[in-house]
Design a protein around this motif. Structure first.
Motif, PDB file in Angstrom:
ATOM      1  N   PHE A 367      32.202 -15.382 -36.558  1.00 24.87           N
ATOM      2  CA  PHE A 367      30.788 -15.590 -36.840  1.00 24.87           C
ATOM      3  C   PHE A 367      30.296 -14.547 -37.838  1.00 24.87           C
ATOM      4  CE2 PHE A 367      31.283 -17.304 -32.516  1.00 24.87           C
ATOM      5  CZ  PHE A 367      30.760 -18.569 -32.704  1.00 24.87           C
ATOM      6  N   ASN A 368      29.393 -14.985 -38.714  1.00 24.81           N
ATOM      7  CA  ASN A 368      28.701 -14.084 -39.633  1.00 24.81           C
ATOM      8  C   ASN A 368      27.209 -14.174 -39.343  1.00 24.81           C
ATOM      9  OD1 ASN A 368      31.061 -13.367 -41.212  1.00 24.81           O
ATOM     10  ND2 ASN A 368      30.966 -15.437 -42.036  1.00 24.81           N
ATOM     11  N   ASP A 369      26.531 -13.060 -39.462  1.00 26.69           N
ATOM     12  CA  ASP A 369      25.094 -13.063 -39.233  1.00 26.69           C
ATOM     13  C   ASP A 369      24.461 -11.935 -40.031  1.00 26.69           C
ATOM     14  OD1 ASP A 369      22.506 -12.247 -37.674  1.00 26.69           O
ATOM     15  OD2 ASP A 369      22.991 -14.258 -36.979  1.00 26.69           O
ATOM     16  N   GLU A 370      23.522 -12.291 -40.900  1.00 26.17           N
ATOM     17  CA  GLU A 370      22.926 -11.294 -41.783  1.00 26.17           C
ATOM     18  C   GLU A 370      22.150 -10.240 -41.007  1.00 26.17           C
ATOM     19  OE1 GLU A 370      18.607 -13.040 -43.148  1.00 26.17           O
ATOM     20  OE2 GLU A 370      20.343 -13.593 -44.362  1.00 26.17           O
ATOM     21  N   ARG A 371      21.605 -10.586 -39.855  1.00 26.54           N
ATOM     22  CA  ARG A 371      20.836  -9.605 -39.087  1.00 26.54           C
ATOM     23  C   ARG A 371      21.739  -8.509 -38.514  1.00 26.54           C
ATOM     24  NH1 ARG A 371      15.585 -12.242 -36.196  1.00 26.54           N
ATOM     25  NH2 ARG A 371      15.094 -13.773 -37.826  1.00 26.54           N
ATOM     26  N   HIS A 394      16.683 -13.805 -31.035  1.00 28.75           N
ATOM     27  CA  HIS A 394      17.634 -14.293 -32.059  1.00 28.75           C
ATOM     28  C   HIS A 394      18.996 -14.559 -31.433  1.00 28.75           C
ATOM     29  CE1 HIS A 394      19.568 -14.747 -35.948  1.00 28.75           C
ATOM     30  NE2 HIS A 394      20.481 -13.864 -35.582  1.00 28.75           N
ATOM     31  N   VAL A 396      23.104 -15.844 -32.631  1.00 30.27           N
ATOM     32  CA  VAL A 396      24.038 -16.112 -33.717  1.00 30.27           C
ATOM     33  C   VAL A 396      24.403 -17.588 -33.678  1.00 30.27           C
ATOM     34  CG1 VAL A 396      26.386 -15.674 -34.532  1.00 30.27           C
ATOM     35  CG2 VAL A 396      24.941 -13.776 -33.814  1.00 30.27           C
ATOM     36  N   SER A 397      24.606 -18.194 -34.829  1.00 34.31           N
ATOM     37  CA  SER A 397      25.036 -19.589 -34.894  1.00 34.31           C
ATOM     38  C   SER A 397      26.214 -19.700 -35.862  1.00 34.31           C
ATOM     39  CB  SER A 397      23.888 -20.493 -35.355  1.00 34.31           C
ATOM     40  OG  SER A 397      23.430 -20.108 -36.632  1.00 34.31           O
ATOM     41  N   GLY A 398      27.025 -20.731 -35.656  1.00 35.03           N
ATOM     42  CA  GLY A 398      28.167 -20.946 -36.539  1.00 35.03           C
ATOM     43  C   GLY A 398      29.180 -21.874 -35.896  1.00 35.03           C
TER      44      GLY A 398
END
Length: 403
Positions: A367-371, A394, A396-398
């Motif tokens: 998973f990638n998450d900018e936050r 918040h 994470v999604s992916g």
């Protein structure tokens, strides 16, 4: 607690049954009306409890106020009818329930205010972070070289007054359209739809689809004018943007931390994938981490993957030891790492969820998450402040890996 008090209000009409049976005339009629209203509210709430899935229940507040007024009038009727004991008992019940519900409503109001402040701080932090330095700006929005005349690459500032503020286009045709989401911060719609597509037979015109932070993608049309500006058509707005330097911080603060990177492990069990992913930071002789420890449906896109702030680790014999509390749940983890892998031992709520031989995590993540990846590297206090805010509400999604 508040919902239990509400149910107490829904059944408080029981105290009126005997007086209504004994009284005559108008007092009896009014008590029967109050009882009927209470029974109606009880039936309605029973239906809502069993068959409704509404998340926001403003009707509870309205029903509580209406029943409170009706029961208050019933107390007056009982007093005029010389049913002092029943009036006192019902009044005491109303005071207890009303006081408890008022206290809870005040708590809800305060929490709502706090969350509003957190979300505003999150917007400020994210906007500032994306322009924190030339390197961060390049990594987040770039690349900006190699496009030639295919796209109007660069940072474009609004010329005039509008809800929209700036437009960024990179060399791959991806675009970000910013708007003023609060007085001191800007948010953006990004390239979640499609990149710029040149309009046939129009070498200076492009279309693109942008994805807002919430909601459906929308289309924009960009025209390069002879004056060197960009004319933008978006949602019935016609705007002009002029090229300008991005608001990059010219003197970034010194950094005492280093982002080591993510480490991840996947374990399959039937249709489910148990994902363990840890983002790790180095701060001198300390470590800081964020983790995902979830069982998800393999091969599906997951929208609500919870994230745990593991916090700061202390060095012990078995490795870097993290300890945290989250929504009444506790956890500990021990971790040893190199540049390429990490060994993780995890314990959540006193329950060993890993095999005794420990778990090997490889460098890289699912998973990638900018936050998470935009977290400040200035110092531990800024890091903690960041995650105290940006992860509130918040997930994470992916795409969950295929087993």
């Amino acid at each position: 607690m508040m919902y239990l008090l509400y149910w107490g209000l829904l059944v408080a009409w029981v105290f009126l049954l005997w007086p209504a049976f004994r009284l005559k005339g108008a007092p009896r009629v009014w008590l029967l009306i109050v009882i009927a209203a209470g029974i109606t509210a009880l039936v309605y709430e029973t239906y809502m409890y069993l068959w409704s899935f509404a998340n926001i229940r403003l009707d509870i507040l309205l029903i509580s106020m209406a029943l409170g007024c009706l029961y208050g009038s019933a107390v007056l009727v009982l007093l005029f009818g010389h049913w002092f004991n029943s009036a006192t008992l019902l009044a005491a019940v109303l005071v207890v329930i009303g006081g408890g519900m008022s206290y809870k409503w005040i708590e809800v109001s305060r929490e709502s205010t706090r969350l509003g402040e957190v979300f505003e701080e999150t917007n400020r932090l994210l906007f500032k972070a994306k322009f924190g330095s030339a390197e961060v700006y390049q990594n987040y929005f770039g690349p900006f070289d190699g496009a030639g005349d295919r796209y109007p690459v660069g940072h474009w500032q609004l010329d005039g007054q509008s809800h929209y503020t700036r437009l960024i286009i990179n060399a791959e045709g991806r675009a970000w359209l910013f708007y003023q989401c609060q007085i001191d911060a800007e948010c953006h719609s990004g390239p979640g739809g499609s990149g710029l597509r040149r309009i046939a037979d129009q070498p200076a015109q492009w279309r693109a689809s942008l994805k807002p932070q919430a909601g459906l993608a929308f289309d924009i049309k960009i025209t390069r004018t002879e004056a060197g500006t960009l004319a933008l058509e978006v949602r019935d707005h016609n705007l002009v943007f002029a090229k300008a330097p991005p608001p990059v911080d010219p003197a970034p603060a010194a950094q005492s931390m280093r982002f080591i990177g993510p480490f991840a492990h996947l374990e399959c069990s039937g249709a489910h994938a148990t994902v363990r992913q840890v983002w790790l930071w180095e701060d001198g002789a300390r470590r800081h981490a964020i983790g995902i420890f979830s069982s998800l449906v393999a091969g599906r896109y997951s929208l609500h993957v919870p994230v745990i702030v593991m916090g700061e680790a202390t060095r012990q014999a078995e490795g870097w030891r993290f300890s945290w509390q989250r929504r009444g749940r506790s956890g500990t983890a021990s971790m040893e790492h190199t540049a390429n892998d990490a060994i993780l031992t995890l314990d959540i709520d006193g329950r060993d969820v890993e095999d005794a031989d420990k778990l090997m995590l490889k460098s890289g993540g699912f998973f990638n998450d900018e936050r998470i990846e935009l977290a400040p590297l200035t110092n531990a206090a800024d890091w903690q402040h960041w995650f105290d805010n940006v992860l509130t509400g918040h997930f994470v999604s992916g795409d969950v890996p295929v087993c």
